[in-house]
Design a protein around this motif. Structure first.
Motif, PDB file in Angstrom:
ATOM      1  N   GLN A   5       0.853  -1.184   0.013  1.00  0.00           N
ATOM      2  CA  GLN A   5       0.095   0.145  -0.020  1.00  0.00           C
ATOM      3  C   GLN A   5       0.827   1.159   0.084  1.00  0.00           C
ATOM      4  O   GLN A   5       0.750   2.262  -0.595  1.00  0.00           O
ATOM      5  CB  GLN A   5      -0.899  -0.120   1.070  1.00  0.00           C
ATOM      6  N   LEU A   6       1.972   1.152   0.735  1.00  0.00           N
ATOM      7  CA  LEU A   6       2.809   2.243   0.966  1.00  0.00           C
ATOM      8  C   LEU A   6       3.577   2.566  -0.572  1.00  0.00           C
ATOM      9  O   LEU A   6       3.749   3.811  -1.207  1.00  0.00           O
ATOM     10  CB  LEU A   6       3.903   1.998   1.868  1.00  0.00           C
ATOM     11  N   LEU A   7       3.967   1.503  -1.130  1.00  0.00           N
ATOM     12  CA  LEU A   7       4.388   1.675  -2.732  1.00  0.00           C
ATOM     13  C   LEU A   7       3.445   2.108  -3.514  1.00  0.00           C
ATOM     14  O   LEU A   7       3.485   3.020  -4.307  1.00  0.00           O
ATOM     15  CB  LEU A   7       4.896   0.196  -3.007  1.00  0.00           C
ATOM     16  N   LYS A   9       0.901   4.144  -2.788  1.00  0.00           N
ATOM     17  CA  LYS A   9       0.616   5.397  -2.580  1.00  0.00           C
ATOM     18  C   LYS A   9       2.027   6.221  -3.307  1.00  0.00           C
ATOM     19  O   LYS A   9       1.812   7.248  -3.653  1.00  0.00           O
ATOM     20  CB  LYS A   9       0.694   5.766  -1.123  1.00  0.00           C
ATOM     21  N   GLU A  10       3.186   5.881  -3.149  1.00  0.00           N
ATOM     22  CA  GLU A  10       4.365   6.341  -3.763  1.00  0.00           C
ATOM     23  C   GLU A  10       4.360   6.505  -5.211  1.00  0.00           C
ATOM     24  O   GLU A  10       4.394   7.611  -5.848  1.00  0.00           O
ATOM     25  CB  GLU A  10       5.750   5.936  -3.249  1.00  0.00           C
ATOM     26  N   ILE A  11       3.751   5.298  -6.042  1.00  0.00           N
ATOM     27  CA  ILE A  11       3.530   5.709  -7.396  1.00  0.00           C
ATOM     28  C   ILE A  11       2.635   6.717  -7.590  1.00  0.00           C
ATOM     29  O   ILE A  11       2.809   7.247  -8.463  1.00  0.00           O
ATOM     30  CB  ILE A  11       3.304   4.126  -7.685  1.00  0.00           C
ATOM     31  N   ARG A  12       1.548   6.732  -6.823  1.00  0.00           N
ATOM     32  CA  ARG A  12       0.518   7.753  -7.001  1.00  0.00           C
ATOM     33  C   ARG A  12       0.785   9.295  -6.937  1.00  0.00           C
ATOM     34  O   ARG A  12       0.393  10.058  -7.479  1.00  0.00           O
ATOM     35  CB  ARG A  12      -0.775   7.449  -6.377  1.00  0.00           C
ATOM     36  N   ASN A  13       2.034   9.238  -6.001  1.00  0.00           N
ATOM     37  CA  ASN A  13       2.582  10.586  -5.642  1.00  0.00           C
ATOM     38  C   ASN A  13       3.513  11.127  -7.140  1.00  0.00           C
ATOM     39  O   ASN A  13       3.965  12.194  -7.060  1.00  0.00           O
ATOM     40  CB  ASN A  13       3.245  10.575  -4.565  1.00  0.00           C
ATOM     41  N   LEU A  14       3.560  10.094  -7.969  1.00  0.00           N
ATOM     42  CA  LEU A  14       4.915  10.591  -9.154  1.00  0.00           C
ATOM     43  C   LEU A  14       3.979  11.732 -10.131  1.00  0.00           C
ATOM     44  O   LEU A  14       2.871  11.601 -10.094  1.00  0.00           O
ATOM     45  CB  LEU A  14       5.092   9.391 -10.029  1.00  0.00           C
ATOM     46  N   THR A  15       4.837  12.743 -10.290  1.00  0.00           N
ATOM     47  CA  THR A  15       4.175  13.749 -11.186  1.00  0.00           C
ATOM     48  C   THR A  15       3.730  13.273 -12.659  1.00  0.00           C
ATOM     49  O   THR A  15       4.506  12.716 -13.301  1.00  0.00           O
ATOM     50  CB  THR A  15       5.106  14.989 -11.261  1.00  0.00           C
ATOM     51  N   PRO A  16       2.563  13.312 -12.823  1.00  0.00           N
ATOM     52  CA  PRO A  16       2.281  12.852 -14.269  1.00  0.00           C
ATOM     53  C   PRO A  16       2.925  13.676 -15.475  1.00  0.00           C
ATOM     54  O   PRO A  16       3.161  14.749 -15.261  1.00  0.00           O
ATOM     55  CB  PRO A  16       0.666  12.982 -14.346  1.00  0.00           C
ATOM     56  N   ASP A 150      13.169   4.275  -3.595  1.00  0.00           N
ATOM     57  CA  ASP A 150      14.443   4.740  -2.973  1.00  0.00           C
ATOM     58  C   ASP A 150      14.127   5.133  -1.381  1.00  0.00           C
ATOM     59  O   ASP A 150      15.065   4.523  -0.664  1.00  0.00           O
ATOM     60  CB  ASP A 150      14.672   6.269  -3.341  1.00  0.00           C
ATOM     61  N   LYS A 151      13.154   5.570  -0.955  1.00  0.00           N
ATOM     62  CA  LYS A 151      12.789   5.519   0.547  1.00  0.00           C
ATOM     63  C   LYS A 151      12.832   4.138   1.039  1.00  0.00           C
ATOM     64  O   LYS A 151      13.096   4.128   2.295  1.00  0.00           O
ATOM     65  CB  LYS A 151      11.346   6.085   0.651  1.00  0.00           C
ATOM     66  N   PHE A 152      12.465   3.105   0.538  1.00  0.00           N
ATOM     67  CA  PHE A 152      12.442   1.900   1.098  1.00  0.00           C
ATOM     68  C   PHE A 152      13.551   1.083   1.129  1.00  0.00           C
ATOM     69  O   PHE A 152      14.019   0.282   2.096  1.00  0.00           O
ATOM     70  CB  PHE A 152      11.217   0.879   0.332  1.00  0.00           C
ATOM     71  N   ILE A 153      14.343   1.567   0.127  1.00  0.00           N
ATOM     72  CA  ILE A 153      15.819   1.128   0.060  1.00  0.00           C
ATOM     73  C   ILE A 153      16.557   1.763   1.171  1.00  0.00           C
ATOM     74  O   ILE A 153      17.170   0.919   1.838  1.00  0.00           O
ATOM     75  CB  ILE A 153      16.476   1.358  -1.319  1.00  0.00           C
TER      76      ILE A 153
END
Length: 188
Positions: A5-7, A9-16, A150-153
């Motif tokens: 779910q966190l991933l 969320k991060e994908i959805r935060n990418l600028t289109p 990156d954040k998860f790594i």
């Protein structure tokens, strides 16, 4: 929230990618593309207009008179350069940030992505010219997942380094093994 779910969320935060980028690429892929139509489209986007004019008026082109209109800029740049500039502009922000988890300083991922895209386009131009824009785009965005991960790594770096040292794995192998372990824990 689960890691998945966190991933997401991060994908959805990418600028289109801006709509103008998609429209210009579609126009460029059309063999009957009219450069005047591309100029008309660009002239209504202030950021894109400024970017095109700044590029044409740079020392690289060494023009004796400054370019003052989008129409002139489009004629000087040509369709391939316009597509490159539009795509490069669209991908700059997310790829230019430092990737602390991957140990990459600000701009390093961006430089890598641009170099990959230019090499891929060069090869595509020789092998399959009709796909050069698509291949350029794919190569430019091939590492976009690193922006998300990156954040998860960063949070998992000690575990990854431990797997590398203990098992003699490469970074990618250790990253995959850790991902599998995480997924198995989620299924429990």
């Amino acid at each position: 929230m689960t890691p998945i779910q966190l991933l997401i969320k991060e994908i959805r935060n990418l600028t289109p990618v801006p709509a103008i980028t998609t429209r210009i690429i579609n126009m460029a892929d059309n063999p009957s593309c009219d450069m005047a139509d591309i100029a008309k489209l660009i002239q209504y986007d202030p950021a894109m207009t400024a970017h095109m004019l700044r590029t044409c008026n740079s020392a690289f082109f060494g023009l004796s008179n400054p370019v003052e209109s989008v129409k002139d800029a489009v004629a000087i740049l040509g369709i391939d350069k316009i597509v490159e500039l539009v795509l490069l502009n669209a991908g700059t922000k997310p790829l230019a940030r430092p990737q602390k988890g991957y140990g990459m300083r600000k701009g390093a991922l961006w430089k890598h992505s641009v170099a990959s895209a230019l090499i891929a386009k060069n090869l595509a131009t020789k092998q399959c010219p009709d796909l050069r824009h698509t291949i350029f785009t794919a190569a430019l965005l091939k590492d976009i997942g690193k922006v998300v991960l990156d954040k998860f790594i960063l949070e998992s770096m000690q575990k990854i380094e431990s797997l590398i040292k203990q098992n003699g794995l490469s970074f990618i192998e250790a990253e995959k093994k850790l991902s599998v372990q995480t997924m198995l824990k989620l299924e429990e």
